[in-house]
Write a protein that holds these residues in place. Structure first.
Motif, PDB file in Angstrom:
ATOM      1  N   ILE A  77    -115.582  32.229 -50.627  1.00 15.97           N
ATOM      2  CA  ILE A  77    -116.863  31.646 -50.234  1.00 15.97           C
ATOM      3  C   ILE A  77    -117.132  30.367 -51.014  1.00 15.97           C
ATOM      4  O   ILE A  77    -117.218  30.391 -52.240  1.00 15.97           O
TER       5      ILE A  77
ATOM      6  N   LEU B 254    -118.841  33.817 -39.883  1.00 15.28           N
ATOM      7  CA  LEU B 254    -120.081  33.470 -40.575  1.00 15.28           C
ATOM      8  C   LEU B 254    -119.742  32.268 -41.452  1.00 15.28           C
ATOM      9  O   LEU B 254    -118.898  32.360 -42.337  1.00 15.28           O
TER      10      LEU B 254
ATOM     11  N   GLU C 185    -116.638  39.086 -45.899  1.00 16.74           N
ATOM     12  CA  GLU C 185    -116.595  37.819 -46.625  1.00 16.74           C
ATOM     13  C   GLU C 185    -116.010  38.041 -48.017  1.00 16.74           C
ATOM     14  O   GLU C 185    -116.724  38.440 -48.941  1.00 16.74           O
TER      15      GLU C 185
ATOM     16  N   GLU D 226    -123.982  36.446 -52.317  1.00 18.27           N
ATOM     17  CA  GLU D 226    -124.847  35.717 -53.264  1.00 18.27           C
ATOM     18  C   GLU D 226    -126.106  36.523 -53.578  1.00 18.27           C
ATOM     19  O   GLU D 226    -126.639  36.441 -54.678  1.00 18.27           O
TER      20      GLU D 226
END
Ligand code: PGA
Length: 245
Positions: free
Chosen positions: A172, A228, A167, A97
């Motif tokens: 996500i 995470l 990730e 992000e």
């Protein structure tokens, strides 16, 4: 096996009062979890509350970003020494992000990682491919490029202090988890790059729609040395279920 890292990324959620309420419920739920590092990364304004509320527990606190400069006329920024002085011990660097919405590049990821290490913070350096990269068969190429730009310039000593989080951006907040096999395969690409450059590797976490109901299958893969967690780290019960899997 190395100690897994079970880390929560709260993103832009929770006030200080909500932070205190979270820890009051969460700390007793993970009181017997000894075989992992537990880290929660709240927004900056919640860090004092989180540090105070976790003081007598094994839960460590981290930030979600830092500037790479120590201080100066950089309105709105927070430096690594400031975050450390506020009581944090960890920091997420280069989350997708940040890359997507705030212009983070592999170069700034590297600078922030060095700044974190110099301040005594443990960086969780994030890498991961977009859906388009995966669909065009470019996942390995993208991960290798993120590694060479963001991580490879570190010294060997610096490298040994970091943790990496894989990730995949398409997983996500979407509810689409990478299968344990897809995650393990990507981890292997990153691990090979680590070994080629540094002759050793560090812990690699997986992130992307990790939930209490998929944590067991994910962690069954030896490649995964922790997770995470975004959305599922916001409620004490679900994050405790993940930590205690
Ligand atoms: P998610 O987020 O668990 O909500 O998919 C993970 C992350 O962004 O770190």
């Amino acid at each position: 096996m190395r100690k897994p890292v079970m880390a929560g990324n709260w993103k832009m959620y929770k006030t200080p009062a909500e932070t205190r309420a979270f820890f009051e419920a969460f700390v007793p739920l993970v009181a017997t979890a000894r075989e992992c590092d537990i880290v929660i990364c709240p927004p900056f304004v919640d860090i004092p509350a989180a540090v105070a509320a976790s003081e007598t527990s094994r839960v460590a606190i981290g930030g979600q970003n830092i500037d790479y400069r120590k201080d100066g006329a950089f309105t709105g920024e927070i430096s690594a020494p400031m975050l450390k002085a506020a009581g944090a011990d960890w920091v997420i660097i280069g989350h997708s992000e940040r890359r997507q919405f705030f212009g983070e590049t592999d170069e700034t990821v590297c600078k922030r990682t060095v700044a974190a290490l110099e301040a005594g913070l443990k960086p969780i350096v994030c890498v991961g491919e977009l859906l388009a990269d995966r669909e065009s068969g470019n996942t390995a190429k993208i991960l290798e490029a993120q590694f060479s730009g963001g991580i490879a310039p570190l010294t060997k000593d610096q490298f040994q202090e970091i943790v990496v989080a894989y990730e995949p951006v398409w997983a996500i907040g979407t509810g689409k988890t990478a299968t344990p096999e897809i995650a393990a395969e990507a981890h292997q690409v990153i691990r090979n790059a680590m070994k080629a450059k540094f002759g050793s590797d560090v812990r690699i976490l997986y992130g992307g729609s990790v939930k209490p109901d998929n944590i067991k299958n994910l962690m069954a893969q030896q490649e995964l040395e922790g997770v995470l967690v975004g959305g599922a780290s916001l409620t004490p019960d679900s994050f405790a279920a993940i930590v205690n899997f």
